[in-house]
Design an enzyme around this catalytic site. Structure first.
Site, PDB file in Angstrom:
ATOM      1  N   SER A   1    -126.429  44.706   6.123  1.00  0.00           N
ATOM      2  CA  SER A   1    -124.962  45.079   6.484  1.00  0.00           C
ATOM      3  C   SER A   1    -124.509  44.229   7.590  1.00  0.00           C
ATOM      4  CB  SER A   1    -124.642  46.398   7.038  1.00  0.00           C
ATOM      5  OG  SER A   1    -123.683  46.750   7.308  1.00  0.00           O
TER       6      SER A   1
ATOM      7  N   TYR B   1    -127.745  51.710  14.133  1.00  0.00           N
ATOM      8  CA  TYR B   1    -127.761  50.987  12.980  1.00  0.00           C
ATOM      9  C   TYR B   1    -127.851  49.758  12.827  1.00  0.00           C
ATOM     10  CZ  TYR B   1    -125.281  50.198   8.451  1.00  0.00           C
ATOM     11  OH  TYR B   1    -124.988  50.071   6.948  1.00  0.00           O
TER      12      TYR B   1
END
Length: 307
Positions: free
Chosen positions: A160, A186
């Site tokens: 990501s 994350y």
């Protein structure tokens, strides 16, 4: 292989477009997290191209519903469902122990994003790092013999642009000394997923196994359930079909043959950036996510954790 890889596709290309004309008969693929969103579309495209596809999912009942739908949509019965919870090491080990025969495509797609509070998972490690990275590391390592048996195989790590929010902090992977920040955690897990591809490619390319990582783009899926939904401006968002395009391209396109250890977005190799961009668009990749020393160190660290 070109120094900087481009393709004839772009941001708005779909999974169907990038795999058009590709024949995958006789090839076997695993897609983790294939009960919703990009995972389902990735599996559909590979199945439609002739591959035998295993949906490796946490909820087999949901997986069977997806499989039934894929059979209707593609006309292919070559789809099966297997239980796999990448957050559970016992589940990962049971899955890899049960696998028989060669594996040509492994798409590490499953993941979680920014749970509201600090949670600990596999072996006591921070939950996002444990699920997004450690589980997929254990899976990839366990399936190495099957990938090698295939002769030529591809590993695809769905990372990501969130990786731009944190490198892997080796001295405090699990937020035991620093305040927990869900976005930083994350980001660290997504950087780790890129590094997994970098090191797997370095170690195994001589066996015909190539590995790459990617940013699928801003796609509204269940992944954003803890974040209040997608916040990217509308002009920069993608459909699920567009979001799966880069995964499918790296998994199956002949144009990506021999390409490895790289990070892609919008079906092209991403530029290396020296700071996190402040505007939406093509975010690029941080140098720490491609650093070979970081990749080797993380591999060794994860091996020690799982030993």
């Amino acid at each position: 292989m070109p120094q900087f890889f481009q393709s004839p596709f772009g941001r708005l290309s779909t999974a169907s477009e990038v795999i058009d004309g590709v024949e995958l008969s006789g090839q076997r693929a695993i897609v983790t997290g294939a009960t919703s969103g990009i995972g389902v579309e990735t599996a559909r495209a590979l199945l439609a191209a002739g591959a035998e596809v295993t949906l490796a999912v946490r909820r087999p009942d949901a997986g069977e519903e997806v499989a039934a739908d894929l059979r209707k949509r593609t006309g292919s019965d070559a789809v099966r469902v297997s239980h796999l919870d990448v957050a559970d090491l016992d589940s990962v080990q049971a899955f890899t122990a049960a696998w028989r025969g060669p594996l040509h495509i492994l798409v590490n797609n499953a993941g979680i994003m920014m749970p509201p509070g600090l949670e600990r998972g596999m072996r006591g490690h921070e939950q996002q790092f444990a699920t997004n990275y450690l589980g997929h590391f254990a899976l990839t390592l366990g399936l190495h013999p099957a990938l090698a048996e295939a002769g030529t195989a591809r590993i695809v790590s769905v990372s990501s642009s969130g990786h731009l929010y944190s490198p892997v902090v080796f001295d405090d992977l699990d937020f035991r000394f620093r305040p927990y920040d869900a976005l930083a955690a994350y980001g660290q897990s997504k950087t780790a997923e890129v590094l997994l591809a970098v090191e797997a490619d370095r170690r195994w390319s001589g066996e015909g196994i190539r590995a790459n990582a990617l940013h699928p783009g801003a796609v509204a899926t269940n992944l954003q359930k803890h974040t209040g939904g997608l916040r990217t401006p509308e002009p920069y968002r993608k459909t699920i079909e567009q979001g799966a395009a880069t995964s499918v391209f790296l998994a199956a396109s002949p144009l990506a043959e021999g390409v490895g250890g790289r990070y892609f977005e919008d079906v092209a190799e991403a530029p290396v950036v020296d700071a996190r961009p402040t505007a939406p668009g093509v975010p690029g990749v941080a140098p720490y996510a491609l650093d070979p020393a970081n990749a080797e160190r993380l591999w060794d660290t994860a091996t020690g954790i799982l030993r």
